[in-house]
Scaffold this active site. Structure first.
Site, PDB file in Angstrom:
ATOM      1  N   GLU A  86       0.540  -1.023  -0.232  1.00 41.07           N
ATOM      2  CA  GLU A  86      -0.186  -0.009  -0.123  1.00 41.07           C
ATOM      3  C   GLU A  86       0.681   1.217  -0.053  1.00 41.07           C
ATOM      4  OE1 GLU A  86      -4.036  -1.569   2.312  1.00 41.07           O
ATOM      5  OE2 GLU A  86      -2.351  -0.863   3.594  1.00 41.07           O
TER       6      GLU A  86
HETATM    7  C1  TNX Z   1      -4.152  -3.856   4.743  1.00 40.94           C
HETATM    8  S1  TNX Z   1      -2.623  -6.125   4.402  1.00 40.94           S
HETATM    9  C2  TNX Z   1      -2.946  -3.726   5.283  1.00 40.94           C
HETATM   10  C3  TNX Z   1      -2.807  -3.271   6.527  1.00 40.94           C
HETATM   11  C4  TNX Z   1      -4.221  -3.006   7.171  1.00 40.94           C
HETATM   12  C5  TNX Z   1      -5.030  -4.328   6.958  1.00 40.94           C
HETATM   13  C6  TNX Z   1      -6.252  -4.314   7.546  1.00 40.94           C
HETATM   14  C7  TNX Z   1      -1.484  -5.203   3.991  1.00 40.94           C
HETATM   15  C8  TNX Z   1      -0.190  -5.488   3.545  1.00 40.94           C
HETATM   16  N1  TNX Z   1      -1.789  -3.911   4.603  1.00 40.94           N
HETATM   17  O1  TNX Z   1      -2.066  -1.923   6.702  1.00 40.94           O
HETATM   18  O2  TNX Z   1      -3.898  -3.257   8.524  1.00 40.94           O
HETATM   19  O3  TNX Z   1      -5.228  -3.970   5.632  1.00 40.94           O
HETATM   20  O4  TNX Z   1      -6.964  -5.453   7.141  1.00 40.94           O
END
Ligand code: TNX
Length: 537
Positions: A352
């Site tokens: 992300e």
């Molecule tokens: C996505 S999964 C994220 C996290 C969040 C999560 C909540 C991932 C690699 N990144 O930063 O905590 O969703 O479900």
């Protein structure tokens, strides 16, 4: 008048009768359900989770008493010493509930009775974690190729004893017996992980140890700590102390955060290693990095510290990817963690990074992966790290979305953590008081009924990991509730071959874990697909 009274009286009596009939019927159904529960459930040969490769039951039992000794013998002195430590773990596990003080004896010859832990004569095809437990009325003989395998066997042994063994106080009136049987076992995958996000909410050393201890009984062998995110930096870095004093000072929702000193981190590592669990440290970058950017101005384009962040948005922060100061800083972090972390892995995040340009992201993850390799470690990254041209098969992909095309093309190893199946922070259903649902609801059945090969080719799969993100998980009680009873299922997906797994049979074994989980004080969720026996199913 009399007539009316009579009529009213009659209809009252009829109503009462009806009520009684309904009540009798509902008790009958209830009792019937109970009978079905006890009698008609498919009887598995044992209730062990994860299910062993083979279990053969004989007749009779071995009874553990205060006079039972634990004999140990390795192929050399070092190994004998290591097996003795596993024996100590076993003795401590049994002490509280049985009150027994079992002796540990270095065996010269094969003992005729007692518990015997040995690597002598074990076959190499058992691998590091495989074992055999051969129980007769006289002895419990555990043989493994490595002491690690003996440790996994000891976790199985706990489940062969009555559930009261898990109580933390003396239990009287229980016969501590193990059925005569032979178990041959080894895991399908070598990576079976639980991730805990200690950045969004901080959890103390003792809280983490408790989770490690509980997970290890199901043969989870990796605990991945998500040590940094926008809301907090949780590991002391001596060269950059503000990371923790500033970056570690808060958490989601505000209020005090926390961090581990390096000594505390080593203490967690040691506790895990005693159970043959590896701690995998993660620093998430280039996104999810606000806590670092809030600690040091030089990490920001304007030279100024970012404000601390206590919300739950993702994707707004980024390290500067074209500035050497960033890489100097990251190298310091990687060097320090590589010195205190025995794991072969360092996780570098990579998820992300929504405010990092794709070309910058690609460059950044390649640079950071090469720093990790310089310190002798294997980098792991979340997808889309695999899509960077600077990432090759020396990096492991932790796959949380459905996308891993690049990883497949590059032959990268993959840890399966697909969110809609493996995320411990997804609610069970709409009534779950904690968690999120962006990847859907994950009831216990959904969590259990899949296989890593649904998402990646078998030859690339290292194993499975279930992540607990903690934006909505403020304490131990909530953490337990989201992890249990889903984790035993994930542990079984990682350990037991796909062909040997079946939900209808598994749910009975899971149900049989209830008393153990209770005795351990685990605040588990009673999923009604497991705890309500449904005749229609
Ligand atoms: C996505 S999964 C994220 C996290 C969040 C999560 C909540 C991932 C690699 N990144 O930063 O905590 O969703 O479900």
């Amino acid at each position: 008048m009399k007539n009316t009274y009579d009529k009213q009286g009659k209809s009252k009596a009829i109503r009462l009768l009806l009520l009684i009939i309904v009540m009798i019927f509902s008790t009958m159904t209830y009792v019937r359900k109970d009978v079905v529960k006890a009698k008609d459930l498919p009887q598995s040969s044992n209730n062990i989770i994860p299910k062993p490769l083979s279990y053969q039951k004989g007749s009779g039992k071995f009874v553990l008493t205060n006079n039972t000794s634990i004999y140990v013998k390795g192929n050399n002195e070092n190994e004998t010493a290591e097996i003795s430590r596993v024996a100590e773990f076993l003795r401590e596990k049994l002490r509280a509930s049985t009150g027994f003080e079992l002796k540990i004896i270095k065996a010269d010859n094969v003992p005729a009775q007692g518990i015997y832990l040995t690597t002598v004569g074990a076959e190499a095809d058992k691998g590091n974690e495989g074992y055999r437990i051969a129980t007769t009325a006289e002895e419990v003989k555990i043989t493994a190729y490595k002491p690690e395998g003996i440790s996994r066997a000891v976790q199985t042994l706990r489940q062969l004893l009555p559930p009261a063994i898990e109580k933390n106080a003396l239990v009287s009136g229980v016969e501590w017996s193990i059925p005569v049987s032979t178990i041959d076992d080894k895991p399908e995958y070598s990576y079976r992980g639980l991730m805990i996000d200690v950045a969004r909410h901080f959890f103390t050393v003792d809280e983490i140890k408790r989770q490690i201890g509980h997970a290890a009984q199901y043969k989870i062998n990796k605990v991945h700590l998500h040590l940094s995110d926008d809301q907090g930096w949780r590991l002391e870095i001596k060269k950059w102390p503000d990371l923790t004093t500033i970056g570690g000072s808060t958490k989601v929702g505000g209020g005090p955060g926390g961090y581990y000193t390096q000594e505390q981190f080593k203490d967690i590592v040691k506790y895990a290693a005693d159970r043959y669990v590896e701690i995998v440290p993660e620093f998430d970058m280039p996104g999810h990095s606000n806590a670092a950017l809030a600690s040091y101005g030089f990490l920001n384009p304007d030279g100024k510290k970012k404000p601390l962040y206590t919300g739950t948005k993702v994707g707004f922060s980024s390290f500067m990817t074209r500035d050497e100061k960033t890489y100097g800083f990251i190298e310091d972090v990687i060097r320090e963690v590589s010195e205190i972390s025995p794991s072969k892995y360092i996780h570098i995040g990579g998820d992300e990074a929504l405010s990092t340009k794709k070309a910058d992201y690609d460059y950044f993850v390649g640079r950071v992966a090469s720093i990790v390799k310089k310190y002798g470690k294997t980098p792991i990254g979340w997808d889309p790290i695999d899509t960077s041209p600077s990432i090759d098969s020396s990096v492991v992909l932790q796959n949380w979305k459905d996308s891993n095309t690049a990883a497949r093309q590059k032959n990268m190893n993959i840890i399966t953590s697909v969110a809609k199946k493996a995320y411990l922070d997804m609610k069970y259903d709409e009534t779950t008081p904690y968690g999120l649902n962006w990847a859907g609801y994950i009831p216990v059945e959904t969590a259990y009924t899949w296989d890593p090969t649904d998402f990646a080719p078998k030859n690339l799969v290292l194993g499975i990991e279930a992540p607990l993100w903690t934006e909505t998980i403020p304490n131990e009680k909530a953490m337990d509730y989201m992890i249990y009873p889903r984790l035993p299922g994930y542990a079984e997906i990682g350990w037991t071959p796909k062909v040997d797994r079946n939900w209808a049979e598994y749910k009975n074994r899971l149900k049989a874990q209830e008393e153990r989980m209770r005795n351990e004080g685990i605040n588990f969720y009673k999923d009604n697909s497991v705890w309500t026996f449904n005749l229609a199913k």
